[in-house]
Write an enzyme that holds these catalytic residues in place. Structure first.
Site, mmCIF file in Angstrom:
data_model
loop_
_atom_site.group_PDB
_atom_site.id
_atom_site.type_symbol
_atom_site.label_atom_id
_atom_site.label_comp_id
_atom_site.label_asym_id
_atom_site.label_seq_id
_atom_site.Cartn_x
_atom_site.Cartn_y
_atom_site.Cartn_z
ATOM 1 N N GLU A 191 -8.776 -5.609 -4.743
ATOM 2 C CA GLU A 191 -7.943 -4.577 -3.824
ATOM 3 C C GLU A 191 -9.179 -3.811 -2.905
ATOM 4 O O GLU A 191 -8.883 -3.349 -1.883
ATOM 5 C CB GLU A 191 -7.324 -3.688 -4.645
ATOM 6 N N HIS A 228 -7.539 -5.991 -0.250
ATOM 7 C CA HIS A 228 -6.245 -4.967 0.046
ATOM 8 C C HIS A 228 -5.653 -5.548 1.391
ATOM 9 O O HIS A 228 -6.507 -5.667 2.432
ATOM 10 C CB HIS A 228 -6.477 -3.734 -0.012
ATOM 11 N N SER A 265 0.764 -1.071 0.000
ATOM 12 C CA SER A 265 0.045 0.198 0.031
ATOM 13 C C SER A 265 0.771 1.237 -0.082
ATOM 14 O O SER A 265 1.917 1.338 -0.906
ATOM 15 C CB SER A 265 -0.939 0.044 0.987
#
Length: 517
Positions: free
Chosen positions: A325, A421, A197
């Protein structure tokens, strides 16, 4: 001054090393020597507030390295820790932690340096899922984690301060690794950086930064966000933060504010961002207040521009993402199963690339529900296509890149999170029950999760050791990618419809509305 070992590791001992700053005493945990809370830079307070990091000073005697240093000041939007540290602890904000299976200079083990994510706003190396013990022990590598400045302190574009201070902290931590890691059994010429990230975005930025050149040999960029700011946009956002306090966006004014209070001012601005999209564009629509700034100096260009021009052709790269995601954000905002056709239409209008992007999504995904279209375009814009394009840019610039996608469905919450994610983080570290991973994997990880984690750890450590993760490099003709699932496979990149929609997009720095400078 270079670092040296203070003695060999033996069962029941408290391992000691002599770093450049002085002697350190760590602990022995499951056969791995662990040293926590080592300062790599002076506290950025007082005269050093908003300054580039200054190397930490020396200490006398043997410094205990048994506890993590406190987190840098930050908001607590995740509900996972204090909004800031207490004043007495600020002297050790910027610290590193080291896990080594052999803290002996003769070992010369590969080194893996982790950069945490959190939207450039939250995060700390002390979170349990970042414990490097299993990765170090099973992979035969030295693992390093560290804290870096976040939010206004680390990324706001303010007068009288260098830009991208959080990135400069990362460079300082890597310089510490270069000078000291030999004493812990690591090879300073065999360093791999990896992050997810905002940590993946930091890895991408470091690949493009002249100041970071030569500090690492390999890089793993997991779920790279496509958000980098122009100086004008970053300065305007910083001005909004300062205005919350009735101050100017200058280092002199903001240095009068307690770091704990300053860390919280962004929350008020973030809450108003969607209503200010006419000025701040896509950053406002996604409430993204901080990102690395393409300032022309610390970060000369976007990572995609830099890599395509060959800036990191000598660095081997793994880049990849999860399949779903955006699912994590859809669940947390209560929108799972609730997206209307109008909301999907708006998302396509705001985030699909080019004048005909929305139409191309509807054509390519003709049977997709509003929920699916909404998630697809957000996933592609924010993480999936930036990660793919990073690998493509590396290859275009003459370097070598490996591509992957994680498609295994997380069993937590009845499987509602999909391959969301952040799912890759506990799998890579092997910490399947510590901290937040239980939400993703359930209270008792399955044999399937354990096996997949072992495969991913093996791939990451093999790459750090030999430069090859176990699948073929990416090339623009075959476009092979490793797909991590219950049964991993190597196949043509699975998200080809999205790839074609985004193939001409260049991921420029985000600008103020109407500002193309």
């Amino acid at each position: 001054m270079t670092a040296t070992a203070a003695g060999p590791l033996s069962a029941g001992s408290q391992p000691e090393v002599r770093a450049a700053g002085g002697a350190l005493r760590g602990s022995l945990e499951s056969g791995v020597a662990v040293f926590r809370g080592i300062p790599y830079a002076e506290a950025p307070i007082g005269g050093l507030r908003f300054a580039a990091p200054k190397p930490a000073g020396r200490w006398d005697g043997v410094r205990p390295a048994l506890a993590y240093g406190p987190p840098v000041p930050q908001t607590d939007v995740l509900g996972r820790g204090p909004a800031a540290t207490d004043a007495a602890a600020t002297e050790v904000w910027l610290t590193v932690n080291v896990w080594s299976p052999a803290p002996d200079p003769a070992a010369k083990l590969p080194v893996m340096v982790w950069i945490y994510g959190g939207g450039y706003t939250v995060g700390m190396s002390s979170w349990p899922e970042y414990d490097g013990g299993r990765l170090a022990r099973d992979g035969g590598v030295v693992v390093v984690t560290f804290n870096y400045r976040l939010g206004v302190e680390g990324f706001a574009q303010i007068d009288g301060a260098p830009p991208n201070r959080g990135l400069l902290d990362q460079v300082a931590a890597l310089e510490w690794v270069r000078e000291n890691i030999g004493a812990f059994g690591g090879d300073p010429g065999q360093v791999t950086i990896f992050g997810e990230s905002a940590g993946g975005g930091s890895v991408a930025a470091l690949l493009a930064m002249p100041r970071a050149a030569g500090l690492f040999r390999r890089a793993i960029a997991q779920s790279v966000p496509g958000t980098y700011f122009s100086p004008q946009l970053a300065a305007d956002l910083a001005a909004a933060c300062a205005d919350e306090l009735g101050l100017r966006p200058t280092a002199a004014d903001l240095a009068t504010v307690d770091p704990a209070l300053l860390a919280l001012t962004g929350d008020s601005v973030t809450a108003t961002m969607p209503a200010r999209a006419d000025r701040w564009g896509q950053a406002a629509l996604r409430s993204i207040l901080f990102s690395p700034v393409v300032d022309g100096d610390v970060l000369p260009t976007t990572p995609w521009q830099a890599l395509a021009a060959g800036a990191a052709r000598d660095v081997d790269l793994i880049a990849g993402h999860t399949r779903d995601e955006h699912r994590l954000f859809t669940v947390f905002t209560g929108m799972l199963g609730q997206v209307t056709p109008d909301q999907a239409k708006t998302a396509l209008r705001d985030f699909a690339p080019g004048a005909d992007g929305a139409r191309r999504y509807r054509d390519a995904y003709a049977d997709a529900s509003p929920d699916k279209l909404y998630e697809l375009v957000h996933s592609d814009w924010l993480f999936r296509m930036p990660s793919l394009h990073l690998a493509q840019a590396q290859v275009a610039g003459g370097g070598r890149a490996y591509l992957y996608e994680l498609t295994w469905t997380a069993p937590g919450m009845g499987g509602a999170l999909g391959a969301c994610h952040g799912l890759d983080v506990p799998l890579v570290f092997g910490n399947l029950t510590s901290g937040q991973p239980a939400m993703l994997l359930g209270e008792s990880p399955s044999a399937e999760a354990t096996a997949l984690s072992a495969r991913m750890r093996t791939a990451w450590t093999a790459f750090a050791t030999h430069g090859e993760p176990g699948w073929p490099p990416y090339d623009p003709e075959q476009r092979l990618a490793q797909v991590f699932d219950a049964t991993p496979t190597v196949t043509a990149y699975p998200e080809d419809s999205s790839r074609q929609i985004w193939q001409d997009h260049v991921f420029p720095a985000l600008h103020l509305h109407g500002d193309l400078s």
